[in-house]
Write a protein that holds these residues in place. Structure first.
Motif, PDB file in Angstrom:
ATOM      1  N   VAL A  71      13.941 -40.000  41.832  1.00  0.00           N
ATOM      2  CA  VAL A  71      14.672 -41.253  41.654  1.00  0.00           C
ATOM      3  C   VAL A  71      13.793 -42.312  42.310  1.00  0.00           C
ATOM      4  O   VAL A  71      13.443 -42.173  43.488  1.00  0.00           O
ATOM      5  CB  VAL A  71      16.062 -41.200  42.331  1.00  0.00           C
ATOM      6  CG1 VAL A  71      16.736 -42.561  42.278  1.00  0.00           C
ATOM      7  CG2 VAL A  71      16.928 -40.128  41.698  1.00  0.00           C
ATOM      8  N   ARG A  95      18.612 -36.896  42.516  1.00  0.00           N
ATOM      9  CA  ARG A  95      18.960 -37.122  41.115  1.00  0.00           C
ATOM     10  C   ARG A  95      20.275 -36.430  40.790  1.00  0.00           C
ATOM     11  O   ARG A  95      20.450 -35.247  41.029  1.00  0.00           O
ATOM     12  CB  ARG A  95      17.885 -36.607  40.171  1.00  0.00           C
ATOM     13  CG  ARG A  95      18.298 -36.818  38.700  1.00  0.00           C
ATOM     14  CD  ARG A  95      17.186 -36.688  37.724  1.00  0.00           C
ATOM     15  NE  ARG A  95      16.110 -37.639  37.900  1.00  0.00           N
ATOM     16  CZ  ARG A  95      16.065 -38.849  37.325  1.00  0.00           C
ATOM     17  NH1 ARG A  95      17.040 -39.273  36.596  1.00  0.00           N
ATOM     18  NH2 ARG A  95      15.022 -39.613  37.517  1.00  0.00           N
ATOM     19  N   GLY A 139      22.914 -35.770  44.375  1.00  0.00           N
ATOM     20  CA  GLY A 139      21.776 -34.900  44.194  1.00  0.00           C
ATOM     21  C   GLY A 139      22.106 -33.434  44.293  1.00  0.00           C
ATOM     22  O   GLY A 139      23.268 -33.028  44.232  1.00  0.00           O
TER      23      GLY A 139
END
Length: 159
Positions: A71, A95, A139
């Motif tokens: 990211v 992410r 995440g």
């Protein structure tokens, strides 16, 4: 009624190493080098089966974090711990979205595919592994354990 007394359990210090790294190829290379250095400091020398196995696993997971979990503006984290009997490797990225397949769900790529073999290596080398939600969100974390033969002797020697 009194409960039976269990034999006292020896106490062991669980050693932990954690480092945030840039989500770049350089950060992925550094993760592998830091992991090997930390294992050596814990009494697991370079070139041993455990050290070589952890090196491959960290390299694959860090490369995945940089390639698939990146990211912009966010780092990934490498965390190593040495609980009784194993070395635990955790690689976390920020992410959200689809998670990688977990144990038993990794499929082999077609022969000419250029990617898709990293988690096959993790699956083959790890004693245990899983994909979990990252704490704190967002995440995910891929958590892998590698068994360490003679861990008790190493745990007693390590500083």
């Amino acid at each position: 009624m009194t409960a039976p007394h269990a034999a006292p359990q020896p106490l062991f210090t669980v050693r932990v190493f954690s480092q945030r790294l840039s989500a770049t190829p350089r950060g992925a290379r550094l993760a592998r080098r830091l992991a090997l250095h930390q294992l050596h400091a814990w009494g697991i020398p370079h070139g041993t089966d455990v050290s070589d196995t952890v090196a491959v696993i960290v390299a694959e997971l860090a490369a995945n974090a940089v390639t698939h979990g990146r990211v912009p503006g966010r780092d990934f984290e490498l965390r190593l711990s040495f609980p009784p009997g194993s070395v635990r490797v955790e690689v976390s990225d920020t992410r959200s979205g689809p998670r990688p397949p977990g144990p038993g769900a990794v499929t082999e790529p077609r022969p000419l595919d250029e990617t898709g073999r990293g988690l096959l290596l993790v699956d083959a080398l790890a004693a245990r592994w899983e994909v979990v939600d990252r704490e704190p969100a967002p995440g995910k974390t891929v958590r892998v354990e590698v068994d360490v033969p003679n861990w008790l002797a190493l745990a007693r020697k390590a500083p």
